[in-house]
Design an enzyme around this catalytic site. Structure first.
Site, PDB file in Angstrom:
ATOM      1  N   HIS A   1      38.869  14.468  39.219  1.00 37.76           N
ATOM      2  CA  HIS A   1      39.591  13.723  40.242  1.00 37.76           C
ATOM      3  C   HIS A   1      39.748  14.440  41.565  1.00 37.76           C
ATOM      4  O   HIS A   1      40.648  14.139  42.349  1.00 37.76           O
ATOM      5  CB  HIS A   1      40.971  13.317  39.711  1.00 37.76           C
ATOM      6  CG  HIS A   1      40.873  12.208  38.715  1.00 37.76           C
ATOM      7  ND1 HIS A   1      41.950  11.492  38.271  1.00 37.76           N
ATOM      8  CD2 HIS A   1      39.808  11.683  38.078  1.00 37.76           C
ATOM      9  CE1 HIS A   1      41.558  10.582  37.399  1.00 37.76           C
ATOM     10  NE2 HIS A   1      40.263  10.682  37.258  1.00 37.76           N
TER      11      HIS A   1
ATOM     12  N   HIS B   1      43.496  16.890  32.105  1.00 39.72           N
ATOM     13  CA  HIS B   1      42.489  15.996  31.551  1.00 39.72           C
ATOM     14  C   HIS B   1      41.154  16.708  31.700  1.00 39.72           C
ATOM     15  O   HIS B   1      40.640  16.842  32.812  1.00 39.72           O
ATOM     16  CB  HIS B   1      42.459  14.655  32.299  1.00 39.72           C
ATOM     17  CG  HIS B   1      43.402  13.652  31.741  1.00 39.72           C
ATOM     18  ND1 HIS B   1      43.420  12.334  32.120  1.00 39.72           N
ATOM     19  CD2 HIS B   1      44.348  13.778  30.777  1.00 39.72           C
ATOM     20  CE1 HIS B   1      44.343  11.694  31.433  1.00 39.72           C
ATOM     21  NE2 HIS B   1      44.929  12.541  30.613  1.00 39.72           N
TER      22      HIS B   1
ATOM     23  N   TRP C   1      48.338   6.506  35.057  1.00 46.37           N
ATOM     24  CA  TRP C   1      47.259   6.506  36.059  1.00 46.37           C
ATOM     25  C   TRP C   1      46.993   5.066  36.480  1.00 46.37           C
ATOM     26  O   TRP C   1      46.838   4.193  35.637  1.00 46.37           O
ATOM     27  CB  TRP C   1      45.967   7.131  35.517  1.00 46.37           C
ATOM     28  CG  TRP C   1      44.836   6.888  36.473  1.00 46.37           C
ATOM     29  CD1 TRP C   1      44.631   7.525  37.660  1.00 46.37           C
ATOM     30  CD2 TRP C   1      43.802   5.896  36.353  1.00 46.37           C
ATOM     31  NE1 TRP C   1      43.524   6.979  38.294  1.00 46.37           N
ATOM     32  CE2 TRP C   1      43.001   5.985  37.506  1.00 46.37           C
ATOM     33  CE3 TRP C   1      43.487   4.947  35.380  1.00 46.37           C
ATOM     34  CZ2 TRP C   1      41.894   5.160  37.720  1.00 46.37           C
ATOM     35  CZ3 TRP C   1      42.387   4.115  35.593  1.00 46.37           C
ATOM     36  CH2 TRP C   1      41.592   4.240  36.756  1.00 46.37           C
TER      37      TRP C   1
HETATM   38  C1  RNT Z   1      40.693   7.525  35.256  1.00 50.19           C
HETATM   39  C2  RNT Z   1      41.651   8.513  34.687  1.00 50.19           C
HETATM   40  C3  RNT Z   1      42.334   8.090  33.432  1.00 50.19           C
HETATM   41  C4  RNT Z   1      41.433   7.338  32.512  1.00 50.19           C
HETATM   42  C5  RNT Z   1      42.074   6.939  31.229  1.00 50.19           C
HETATM   43  C6  RNT Z   1      41.262   5.918  30.488  1.00 50.19           C
HETATM   44  O1  RNT Z   1      40.016   8.004  36.337  1.00 50.19           O
HETATM   45  O2  RNT Z   1      41.009   9.718  34.491  1.00 50.19           O
HETATM   46  O3  RNT Z   1      42.917   9.182  32.825  1.00 50.19           O
HETATM   47  O4  RNT Z   1      40.244   8.024  32.250  1.00 50.19           O
HETATM   48  O5  RNT Z   1      43.352   6.529  31.459  1.00 50.19           O
HETATM   49 ZN    ZN Z   2      42.106  11.273  33.410  1.00 48.38          ZN
END
Ligand code: RNT
Ligand code: ZN
Length: 424
Positions: free
Chosen positions: A267, A291, A190
Site C-alpha cells: 500500500h 499485512h 479497510w
Molecule cells: C486491500 C487491502 C485489504 C484487502 C482485504 C481483502 O487493498 O489490502 O486488506 O486485501 O481486506
Molecule cells: Zn491489506
C-alpha cells in the site's frame, strides 16, 4: 521430493547451533520465540475474495483476483477443510482471518448491516476445535452500496449510515469471536473510497470519514476480546488520483484515538520501505498490524515469497524487540495456482523471514555500529547472510510436526487429486 531424515536434521542442527553461538546467537531461544508468533492466515486466498453472499461469489469494485485455477472453495466447509490442509503444512500455531462476506446465513439474504455473531458461529466452533484465534474484517467492497466508490466517506448520509452500521455489527462479531476463542480478535477496517480522477474537494470526504469513524469507535470494547485496526492505502484501480483513507489520514486518526494502525506491504509507493516505518510507529503506538503481501509493479497482491522486503520487515520488528506489539497477517490472492499451495508458500516464507530475523547476530552488529566501526557492521552483515539457517528451519518444522522440506507440496498434490479436483 524427499525431506531430510530425522538424523540428518539433528546433526545439521547441532552444527548450526555451534556456528550461531560463535556469533552470539542463541538458536534455542530463536526457536522458542518463533513458536509463539502466530500468523493470521487470510481466508480470502481460498476462494479469490468471493465470499458466500451470492452463489456466483463475484467480486467487483475495490478488489480483484486474477486466474481460474480449478478447485476453489465454494462453501465455508470447503474453505475450512482447505484451511486445515494448509495449517497442517505450516509450522507454528496460527490464526484465521475472516472477512464479513464469509458469513453463513443458511441461504437467507442478510444484508451487511444486519450481520450478527450467529452468522459466524460455525467459524467460531471450528476455531475452538482447532484451538486457534480468529481475526475479522469488515467488507466494504462487492456491494451495491459501494458501487459509487464511496462508503464511509460518501456524501450520501444514508450510504454512510449503512456502512457505519455494518462496522458496528462487525465489531460485535469480533468481540464475540474474542470471547469464544479466548484470544483477542483484531477487527481491521479497510475501505476502497477514492476516485479515478483528480477531485475538486479532497477535504469533504475525509471529514465524512472521520465522522463515520467517530460513530463506529465511540463504544470502546475490552481489548481482551477485540482490538480495532485501520488500514490505509496509496491508490487502487479506480482510485488512482485520490484515496480518502490514506496512510496519513489513518496514522493521525489511529494515534489520536489510541488505536492500532495497519501497514500493508503493497500500500505504499514501490520505492518506499515499509520496514523503515516500523520503528517510528512503535515509538508512538501500542500495537501494529502488518499485512504481509507482495506487490509486483503495483499493489498486485502476489503470493508472499522470501524476498528482501519481507525479510527487512521481520528484521525491524526483531531488532526493536517488538514481537509482543506487532501482529502479522498475510494478505494476497492468486487464483492462477493451487490456492492451498499459495497459502502454504506465503506463510512458510513469512515464518522463514521471522526465523532469519531472530537468528540475526543483532547484538554484534549493533555493537560495531555504536563503536563507529561501520566497515565491520557491513562486513559482518554480509557474512551473516549465509549462516546455516536451513538447519534451524528444518529443526523448527520437525518440532512443529510439519514437513521440513519441499515434500509439503506432495501433500497438496494429493489433496488436489482427492478433494479439489472433484469440485466442479
Ligand atoms: C486491500 C487491502 C485489504 C484487502 C482485504 C481483502 O487493498 O489490502 O486488506 O486485501 O481486506
Ligand atoms: Zn491489506
Amino acid at each position: 521430493m524427499q525431506d531430510p531424515d530425522k538424523d540428518s536434521i539433528a546433526r545439521s542442527f547441532d552444527d548450526a547451533k555451534t556456528t550461531y553461538s560463535a556469533w552470539g546467537v542463541d538458536v534455542e531461544r530463536a526457536l522458542s520465540t518463533l513458536a509463539t508468533i502466530p500468523l493470521s492466515l487470510h481466508c480470502w486466498q481460498g476462494d479469490d475474495v468471493g465470499g458466500f453472499e451470492s452463489p456466483a461469489g463475484l467480486t467487483g469494485g475495490g478488489i480483484q483476483a486474477t486466474g481460474n485455477y480449478p478447485g476453489k472453495a465454494r462453501t465455508a466447509d470447503e474453505l475450512r477443510s482447505d484451511y486445515e490442509k494448509a495449517f497442517s503444512l505450516i509450522p507454528g500455531k496460527h490464526r484465521a482471518n475472516i472477512h464479513a462476506i464469509y458469513a453463513e446465513t443458511g441461504g437467507r439474504k442478510i444484508d451487511r448491516d444486519a450481520l450478527s455473531p450467529e452468522h459466524f458461529s460455525a467459524w467460531m466452533s471450528w476455531a475452538k476445535k482447532l484451538g486457534i484465534g480468529l481475526d475479522f474484517n469488515e467488507t466494504y467492497f462487492s456491494h451495491p452500496k459501494a458501487e459509487s466508490g464511496f462508503t464511509l466517506s460518501s456524501r450520501d448520509r444514508k450510504v454512510r449510515d449503512f456502512w457505519v452500521n455494518h462496522s458496528l455489527r462487525c465489531r460485535e462479531i469480533g468481540e464475540e469471536m474474542g470471547k469464544e476463542t479466548g484470544r483477542p480478535c483484531i477487527v481491521n477496517l479497510w475501505i476502497q473510497d477514492g476516485c479515478k480522477d483528480q477531485p475538486a474537494d479532497r477535504l469533504t470526504p475525509r471529514r465524512h470519514l472521520a465522522e463515520s469513524l467517530d460513530r463506529i469507535f465511540e463504544k470502546r470494547v475490552d481489548p481482551r476480546y477485540m482490538k480495532d485496526a485501520l488500514e490505509g492505502k496509496l491508490f487502487g484501480i479506480g482510485s488512482e488520483s485520490y484515496v480518502v483513507g490514506s496512510h496519513e489520514f489513518y496514522l493521525a486518526y489511529a494515534l489520536s484515538h489510541d488505536m492500532m494502525l495497519t501497514l500493508d506491504m503493497g500500500h505504499f509507493h514501490p520505492t518506499e520501505s515499509v520496514a523503515d516505518k516500523i520503528s517510528s510507529i512503535l515509538l508512538f503506538f501500542r500495537e501494529l498490524l502488518l499485512h504481509v503481501s507482495r506487490g509486483v509493479r503495483w499493489d498486485s497482491d502476489h503470493v508472499v515469497i522470501l524476498n528482501d522486503e519481507v525479510k527487512a520487515v521481520a528484521t525491524e520488528v526483531t531488532r526493536a524487540g517488538a514481537w509482543d506489539k506487532v501482529h502479522v497477517a498475510t494478505d494476497y490472492f492468486d487464483a492462477s495456482i493451487n490456492r492451498v499451495a499459495a497459502w502454504v508458500i506465503g506463510a512458510r516464507a513469512t515464518m522463514k523471514a521471522i526465523l532469519l530475523a531472530l537468528l540475526e547476530p543483532a547484538d554484534m552488529l549493533k555493537k560495531e555500529e555504536s563503536s563507529g566501526n561501520l566497515t565491520a557492521r557491513l562486513a559482518l552483515m554480509e557474512e551473516a547472510r549465509d549462516l546455516p539457517f536451513t538447519a534451524v528451519w528444518n529443526r523448527f518444522c520437525q518440532l512443529q510436526g510439519v514437513p521440513a522440506g519441499a515434500s509439503w507440496l506432495d501433500k497438496v498434490t494429493e489433496y488436489e487429486q482427492s478433494v479439489l479436483s472433484r469440485r466442479r
